[in-house]
Write a protein that holds these residues in place. Structure first.
Motif, PDB file in Angstrom:
ATOM      1  N   PRO A 249       0.796  -1.244   0.000  1.00  0.00           N
ATOM      2  CA  PRO A 249       0.000   0.000   0.000  1.00  0.00           C
ATOM      3  C   PRO A 249       0.828   1.294   0.000  1.00  0.00           C
ATOM      4  CG  PRO A 249      -0.141  -1.137   2.132  1.00  0.00           C
ATOM      5  CD  PRO A 249       0.564  -2.061   1.209  1.00  0.00           C
ATOM      6  N   ASP A 250       2.123   1.187   0.311  1.00  0.00           N
ATOM      7  CA  ASP A 250       2.947   2.405   0.377  1.00  0.00           C
ATOM      8  C   ASP A 250       3.360   2.854  -1.035  1.00  0.00           C
ATOM      9  OD1 ASP A 250       4.673   4.253   2.186  1.00  0.00           O
ATOM     10  OD2 ASP A 250       6.054   3.519   0.665  1.00  0.00           O
ATOM     11  N   ALA A 251       2.875   4.034  -1.450  1.00  0.00           N
ATOM     12  CA  ALA A 251       3.102   4.509  -2.824  1.00  0.00           C
ATOM     13  C   ALA A 251       4.582   4.725  -3.115  1.00  0.00           C
ATOM     14  CB  ALA A 251       2.321   5.796  -3.066  1.00  0.00           C
ATOM     15  N   LYS A 252       5.314   5.308  -2.168  1.00  0.00           N
ATOM     16  CA  LYS A 252       6.738   5.595  -2.422  1.00  0.00           C
ATOM     17  C   LYS A 252       7.540   4.299  -2.589  1.00  0.00           C
ATOM     18  CE  LYS A 252       6.986  10.138  -0.247  1.00  0.00           C
ATOM     19  NZ  LYS A 252       7.428  10.887   0.949  1.00  0.00           N
ATOM     20  N   LEU A 253       7.162   3.274  -1.858  1.00  0.00           N
ATOM     21  CA  LEU A 253       7.834   1.976  -2.022  1.00  0.00           C
ATOM     22  C   LEU A 253       7.502   1.386  -3.401  1.00  0.00           C
ATOM     23  CD1 LEU A 253       9.504  -0.432  -1.092  1.00  0.00           C
ATOM     24  CD2 LEU A 253       7.490  -1.316   0.085  1.00  0.00           C
ATOM     25  N   LYS A 254       6.227   1.470  -3.788  1.00  0.00           N
ATOM     26  CA  LYS A 254       5.822   0.935  -5.104  1.00  0.00           C
ATOM     27  C   LYS A 254       6.582   1.620  -6.239  1.00  0.00           C
ATOM     28  CE  LYS A 254       1.250   1.067  -4.582  1.00  0.00           C
ATOM     29  NZ  LYS A 254      -0.205   0.829  -4.748  1.00  0.00           N
ATOM     30  N   ARG A 255       6.746   2.932  -6.127  1.00  0.00           N
ATOM     31  CA  ARG A 255       7.509   3.668  -7.158  1.00  0.00           C
ATOM     32  C   ARG A 255       8.887   3.041  -7.344  1.00  0.00           C
ATOM     33  NH1 ARG A 255       7.338   9.894  -5.010  1.00  0.00           N
ATOM     34  NH2 ARG A 255       5.095  10.264  -5.021  1.00  0.00           N
ATOM     35  N   GLN A 256       9.588   2.789  -6.218  1.00  0.00           N
ATOM     36  CA  GLN A 256      10.964   2.275  -6.280  1.00  0.00           C
ATOM     37  C   GLN A 256      11.007   0.838  -6.773  1.00  0.00           C
ATOM     38  OE1 GLN A 256      13.089   4.419  -6.136  1.00  0.00           O
ATOM     39  NE2 GLN A 256      12.229   6.052  -4.885  1.00  0.00           N
ATOM     40  N   VAL A 257      10.026   0.045  -6.346  1.00  0.00           N
ATOM     41  CA  VAL A 257       9.960  -1.368  -6.756  1.00  0.00           C
ATOM     42  C   VAL A 257       9.750  -1.466  -8.273  1.00  0.00           C
ATOM     43  CG1 VAL A 257       8.445  -3.404  -6.663  1.00  0.00           C
ATOM     44  CG2 VAL A 257       9.212  -2.302  -4.544  1.00  0.00           C
TER      45      VAL A 257
ATOM     46  N   LYS B 206      -3.841   2.229 -12.264  1.00  0.00           N
ATOM     47  CA  LYS B 206      -5.024   2.931 -11.722  1.00  0.00           C
ATOM     48  C   LYS B 206      -4.701   3.622 -10.396  1.00  0.00           C
ATOM     49  CE  LYS B 206      -8.842   0.215 -13.683  1.00  0.00           C
ATOM     50  NZ  LYS B 206      -8.317  -0.952 -14.358  1.00  0.00           N
ATOM     51  N   ASP B 207      -3.445   3.596  -9.993  1.00  0.00           N
ATOM     52  CA  ASP B 207      -3.054   4.140  -8.680  1.00  0.00           C
ATOM     53  C   ASP B 207      -3.293   5.653  -8.624  1.00  0.00           C
ATOM     54  OD1 ASP B 207      -1.226   2.769  -6.349  1.00  0.00           O
ATOM     55  OD2 ASP B 207      -0.964   4.949  -6.421  1.00  0.00           O
ATOM     56  N   SER B 208      -3.571   6.145  -7.418  1.00  0.00           N
ATOM     57  CA  SER B 208      -3.798   7.595  -7.262  1.00  0.00           C
ATOM     58  C   SER B 208      -2.475   8.374  -7.344  1.00  0.00           C
ATOM     59  CB  SER B 208      -4.486   7.881  -5.931  1.00  0.00           C
ATOM     60  OG  SER B 208      -3.709   7.335  -4.869  1.00  0.00           O
ATOM     61  N   ASP B 209      -1.341   7.675  -7.126  1.00  0.00           N
ATOM     62  CA  ASP B 209      -0.027   8.327  -7.193  1.00  0.00           C
ATOM     63  C   ASP B 209       0.464   8.334  -8.649  1.00  0.00           C
ATOM     64  OD1 ASP B 209       2.603   8.930  -5.244  1.00  0.00           O
ATOM     65  OD2 ASP B 209       3.100   8.123  -7.215  1.00  0.00           O
ATOM     66  N   GLU B 210       0.728   9.527  -9.176  1.00  0.00           N
ATOM     67  CA  GLU B 210       1.097   9.637 -10.597  1.00  0.00           C
ATOM     68  C   GLU B 210       2.411   8.935 -10.915  1.00  0.00           C
ATOM     69  OE1 GLU B 210       0.488  13.543 -12.420  1.00  0.00           O
ATOM     70  OE2 GLU B 210      -1.466  12.613 -12.765  1.00  0.00           O
ATOM     71  N   TYR B 211       3.350   8.946  -9.970  1.00  0.00           N
ATOM     72  CA  TYR B 211       4.648   8.297 -10.227  1.00  0.00           C
ATOM     73  C   TYR B 211       4.517   6.779 -10.232  1.00  0.00           C
ATOM     74  CZ  TYR B 211       6.877  12.827  -9.877  1.00  0.00           C
ATOM     75  OH  TYR B 211       7.238  14.132 -10.113  1.00  0.00           O
ATOM     76  N   VAL B 212       3.586   6.259  -9.431  1.00  0.00           N
ATOM     77  CA  VAL B 212       3.318   4.811  -9.472  1.00  0.00           C
ATOM     78  C   VAL B 212       2.759   4.447 -10.853  1.00  0.00           C
ATOM     79  CG1 VAL B 212       1.899   2.928  -8.545  1.00  0.00           C
ATOM     80  CG2 VAL B 212       2.999   4.545  -6.989  1.00  0.00           C
ATOM     81  N   LYS B 213       1.813   5.268 -11.344  1.00  0.00           N
ATOM     82  CA  LYS B 213       1.251   5.056 -12.693  1.00  0.00           C
ATOM     83  C   LYS B 213       2.352   5.065 -13.740  1.00  0.00           C
ATOM     84  CE  LYS B 213      -3.408   7.034 -12.738  1.00  0.00           C
ATOM     85  NZ  LYS B 213      -4.220   8.142 -13.231  1.00  0.00           N
TER      86      LYS B 213
END
Length: 341
Positions: free
Chosen positions: A65-73, A105-112
């Motif tokens: 659920p952590d957006a910043k972690l998802k970005r890096q992964v 579909k994530d709310s975080d643009e960098y994850v998208k």
């Protein structure tokens, strides 16, 4: 590359892989980020990260659920997958599809953006990997993503559609059937950044270049006048100096896309409006298509007279013996001499 190599030789990679398994979120983030930075430089460095077992642990964190972690992964998996078919296949084998599509579909643009980048880096390598993405619903998901965001977030998705379409007629048709053309057209019109327009023009060119059927779908979306506008746009001189490089790239992509599509397009109603605005370098491709279709289509011949197309052809100045003159002659030969006169 040398500095990353030094980090690897010091034995850091297995320890970083241990760190991404720790419960502390901040530690996971920075370790994933470091693995991404090591992997990006070369296939060999990416392979050391793979050999330490990083892919499986990274893949498990795509749903964190952590957006910043998802970005890096997502970034780390992209940097591994980008180098070769083999590395991309190893990432795919970690069963990231269809899980990774939720990131679009994530709310975080960098994850998208990073999710779309990962899919792009896999799609570019081979028709087989692109087909796997199509089968998992990846093309439709990327198209939705492009439609729901603006600016540079769209860029990797646009490129991904172009790569998929470039591989084969069937994959290009998969993009068409998934309704990929309208959002790419929207990018040409809505976006102000030349590199995004250029990417959209390139992707449309990849979709339309395979057969007359593919070109008809692109032309039917009324994209040709927009491509032509980009192609003939000269900009003010000061602005042009500032943006010359970027604009030149957009200009080149629009020109290529136009040529790719025109050389396959037999849908004459989409071509006719271009007769009035196209510069000579594009005009010959348009006239060339008319010269192929008109001899075999009596309805199209009649329409070409009533809409003023034939009159326009008579106004074109072509050098004697040129390809353009041959095309004009072929069109004129379809009609009785008094109509041409």
């Amino acid at each position: 590359t040398e500095l990353s190599q030094a980090v690897v030789e010091a034995g850091a990679v297995p320890l970083l892989v241990l760190c991404i398994q720790e419960p502390e979120i901040a530690l996971k983030r920075i370790a994933a980020s470091t693995l991404s930075d090591i992997s990006k430089h070369s296939p060999e460095l990416a392979q050391t990260v793979v050999d330490a077992g990083a892919i499986a642990h990274l893949a498990q964190m795509i749903l964190n659920p952590d957006a910043k972690l998802k970005r890096q992964v997502l970034s780390a998996l992209s940097q591994i997958a980008k180098h070769s078919v083999d590395l991309a296949e190893l990432v795919v084998e970690a069963e990231i599809f269809p899980v990774v599509l939720t990131c679009l579909k994530d709310s975080d643009e960098y994850v998208k953006k990073n999710g779309a980048t990962l899919i792009r880096e896999i799609a570019k390598h081979s028709p087989e990997l692109s087909q796997l993405i199509v089968n998992s619903g990846g093309v439709a998901a990327v198209i939705d993503c492009i439609g729901s965001c603006r600016g540079t977030v769209r860029l990797p998705g646009i490129m991904m559609l172009g790569y998929v379409a470039a591989h084969s007629e069937n994959l290009s048709m998969a993009v068409i059937v998934s309704k990929g053309i309208p959002p790419l057209c929207a990018c040409l019109i809505e976006e102000h950044e030349d590199h995004i327009k250029a990417a959209a023009a390139w992707a449309l060119g990849q979709i339309g270049r395979h057969t007359a059927e593919h070109a008809r779908h692109v032309a039917g979306a009324n994209v040709l006048p927009t491509l032509l506008d980009i192609y003939v746009d000269t900009r003010s001189s000061e602005d042009l100096k500032m943006k010359a490089k970027k604009f030149y790239f957009a200009f080149q992509q629009a020109k290529k896309a136009l040529k790719n599509i025109l050389q396959k397009c037999t849908h004459l109603p989409a071509l006719e409006p271009l007769l009035h605005d196209a510069p000579p370098s594009i005009m010959k491709h348009i006239i060339g298509q008319f010269s192929k279709v008109l001899p075999h289509d009596s309805k199209a011949r009649r329409l070409f007279v009533t809409t003023g197309g034939l009159k326009k052809v008579q106004e074109i100045k072509a050098d004697a013996g040129s390809l353009l003159q041959e095309y004009i002659n072929a069109i004129n030969n379809c009609y009785p001499e008094e109509i041409v006169r």
